[in-house]
Design an enzyme around this catalytic site. Sequence first.
Site, PDB file in Angstrom:
ATOM      1  N   CYS A   1       5.999   2.864   2.528  1.00  0.00           N
ATOM      2  CA  CYS A   1       5.542   2.849   0.963  1.00  0.00           C
ATOM      3  C   CYS A   1       5.837   4.879   0.436  1.00  0.00           C
ATOM      4  CB  CYS A   1       4.930   2.562  -0.208  1.00  0.00           C
ATOM      5  SG  CYS A   1       2.850   3.354   1.391  1.00  0.00           S
TER       6      CYS A   1
ATOM      7  N   ASP B   1       1.351  -0.449  -6.115  1.00  0.00           N
ATOM      8  CA  ASP B   1       0.579   0.573  -6.112  1.00  0.00           C
ATOM      9  C   ASP B   1      -0.340   0.579  -6.190  1.00  0.00           C
ATOM     10  OD1 ASP B   1      -0.544   2.871  -4.460  1.00  0.00           O
ATOM     11  OD2 ASP B   1       1.706   3.891  -5.597  1.00  0.00           O
TER      12      ASP B   1
ATOM     13  N   ASN C   1       1.901   6.682   2.312  1.00  0.00           N
ATOM     14  CA  ASN C   1       1.612   5.505   3.485  1.00  0.00           C
ATOM     15  C   ASN C   1       0.061   5.794   3.815  1.00  0.00           C
ATOM     16  OD1 ASN C   1       2.405   6.429   7.378  1.00  0.00           O
ATOM     17  ND2 ASN C   1       2.392   4.473   6.044  1.00  0.00           N
TER      18      ASN C   1
ATOM     19  N   CYS D   1      -1.808   2.882   1.895  1.00  0.00           N
ATOM     20  CA  CYS D   1      -1.892   1.692   1.376  1.00  0.00           C
ATOM     21  C   CYS D   1      -1.005   0.670   1.449  1.00  0.00           C
ATOM     22  CB  CYS D   1      -2.265   1.998  -0.398  1.00  0.00           C
ATOM     23  SG  CYS D   1      -3.548   2.983  -1.041  1.00  0.00           S
ATOM     24  N   ARG D   2      -0.493   0.841   0.894  1.00  0.00           N
ATOM     25  CA  ARG D   2       1.030  -0.539   0.815  1.00  0.00           C
ATOM     26  C   ARG D   2       1.676  -0.886   2.580  1.00  0.00           C
ATOM     27  NH1 ARG D   2       4.121   0.573  -4.412  1.00  0.00           N
ATOM     28  NH2 ARG D   2       3.894   2.844  -3.628  1.00  0.00           N
ATOM     29  N   SER D   3       1.874   0.193   2.707  1.00  0.00           N
ATOM     30  CA  SER D   3       2.760   0.278   3.713  1.00  0.00           C
ATOM     31  C   SER D   3       1.841   0.063   5.481  1.00  0.00           C
ATOM     32  CB  SER D   3       4.229   1.654   3.852  1.00  0.00           C
ATOM     33  OG  SER D   3       3.665   3.000   3.771  1.00  0.00           O
TER      34      SER D   3
END
Length: 150
Positions: free
Chosen positions: A8, A122, A11, A13-15
């Site tokens: 993401c 995001d 690095n 939140c999402r990934s």
Amino acid sequence: MTRILMVCLGNICRSPLAEGVLKSKLPNDNFFIDSAGTAAYHVGNAPDPRSIAVAKKYGIDITNLRGRQFTKQDFDDFDLIYAMDDSNFKHIIKMARTDEDIAKVKLILNEITPNENLSVPDPYYGGGDGFETVYKMLDTACEIIKRKYI
């Protein structure tokens, strides 16, 4: 061993959430899962507390993960690279050196809805409910990835 990278922007939140979810579904003796960000904003930082909380809610511990930046070396080190959104997908593709590099990069939500090129939103600037929504998207996508390998 199959090596999969989740990417993401920062690095945090999402990934890292995607990394944790997929690690919880695949045996670590056959798979290496990691995450990175296309930007260097949060290198060395732990995941966002809201990502940590939603992962914990589902029995996944991502507290030991630390942000790192995506590099060209990742094309050599990983078999598959999942981008969380179109912007990061394009950033990764621009760094590709060969057609083989490009072939490794996919949008993660295309696992759920092939060829629709949807993005995982995001959740950074939103509330906690955004992290729950992201978790559910990633859990569904990672379950499909799991079925491809197991």
